[in-house]
Structures are given as structure tokens and as C-alpha cells.
Design a protein around this motif. Structure first.
Motif: not given
Length: 197
Positions: A7-36
């Protein structure tokens, strides 16, 4: 159990389709605590969803008895393998994905559970009788939904029909195909779907 993941895989596909989710975006762009963290900052959303992120599985932290916010706790798990080099099946990847959804959907005034309900559960007329959740009300995306087999089949039939249900396109067929592309590391697993390859 793990059927919830799809269900969450399909939800991700919907997010990509709607343009607010990019699968190749680094997680650290949304979670700044991962940048270091030199390994975490390399992980993409796609790697979370196809389980090649290198994160430890998080079985005990996510399924164990604990009163912590398990979505937030998942973001503190260690990366034990270089991202993109191995397939490790476990709940941590989807918990972190939900941490991303929580931040991205906050601007739309929704939780990841309400977004899932709006995009898939209600249109498919599925009755989720119970959600496995943590003490903070965060539903567990890797093994959390309780429903009848008949309701589960509605989701499966929608997927087989290329994203269509009762004459309505819930997710475009091309977007849905994202879920069914394996990786070089594990051609038998796509985005939260086993491909039987």
C-alpha cells in the motif's frame, strides 16, 4: 503483515505522480539530521523503498514493546552497509519513509495515514478494522493493517487493473509501474512489492 508494505509503495507512486515526491531525492533533503552522517546523506527515497538503503533492520526498535515515537526513533538507526550495495529486508526503511511523509504532508495539512485513507483505502471501500500503531498513534507501515481477505483482494485487483478501480484511475498505470522495477542488487523486489523473479 507485509502486505501493508505494498500500500505504501503505491502511495509513493501517487506522490511521484502528483509531483511532491521524488524517489531519487536524498532523504537528507527532508531530514536535515541526516546531513552530517557520511552514509545517511547518500540514501535516496528510492533506496528506502526498495530496501537497499543500508539501514539496520530495526526489528526490535519498531516491533518491540517501547513507548517511543517509532517514526522518529527509526531515523536514529545506524547504517550498517554502504547505501545501494545490498538488499536488507526489514521495517526500518518504511518507518523512515513515513518520517519523510510526515514532514512533506504536514504542508498539505495531512498525516500519512489520512493521505493513505484518502488516496487508497476509501476509494477502494476497504475497511481497516485495526491498525498496529505505536503509543503515539503512528501506524506501522511495514505490517500494520488488519482487514478481510476480500478487502485485501480489492487492492490487488486495482493493481492488476493498472491502477483503476470502479471506472476511476486511482494511480496512473505508468506511475504504478515504478513499483514493479527491481534493482541490480535484487531483481526480485521492486518498490514494496515482491516481483517473483
Amino acid at each position: 503483515y507485509s502486505g501493508t508494505k505494498s500500500f505504501f509503495g503505491v502511495l509513493a507512486a501517487i506522490g511521484v505522480e502528483e509531483g511532491w515526491l521524488d524517489l531519487d531525492e536524498p532523504v537528507s533533503k527532508t531530514l536535515p539530521e541526516w546531513r552530517d552522517d557520511p552514509r545517511k546523506r547518500k540514501i535516496t527515497i528510492r533506496q528506502l523503498l526498495n530496501f537497499t538503503s543500508g539501514l539496520e533492520t530495526g526489528f526490535s526498535q519498531i516491533y518491540g514493546r517501547s513507548s517511543v515515537d517509532k517514526v522518529s526513533a527509526s531515523t536514529t538507526l545506524e547504517v550498517t552497509r554502504e547505501p545501494g550495495t545490498s538488499f536488507v529486508y526489514g521495517p526500518s526503511h518504511l518507518q523512515v519513509f513515513c518520517a519523510i511523509l510526515r514532514k512533506k504532508l504536514k504542508f498539505r495539512g495531512q498525516s500519512y495515514e489520512s493521505y493513505l485513507n484518502k488516496k487508497l483505502i476509501k476509494p477502494l471501500d476497504i475497511n481497516v478494522t485495526k491498525w498496529r500503531a505505536d503509543d503515539h498513534g503512528n501506524v506501522i507501515p511495514s505490517a500494520g493493517m488488519y482487514m478481510t481477505g476480500r478487502d485485501g483482494m480489492k487492492f490487488g485487483q486495482m493493481v492488476v487493473q493498472g491502477g483503476q478501480w470502479n471506472g476511476r484511475q486511482l494511480v496512473e498505470t505508468n506511475s504504478l509501474r515504478l513499483c514493479f522495477t527491481g534493482t541490480r542488487i535484487n531483481p526480485a523486489y521492486g518498490i514494496n512489492f515482491w516481483l517473483n523473479g
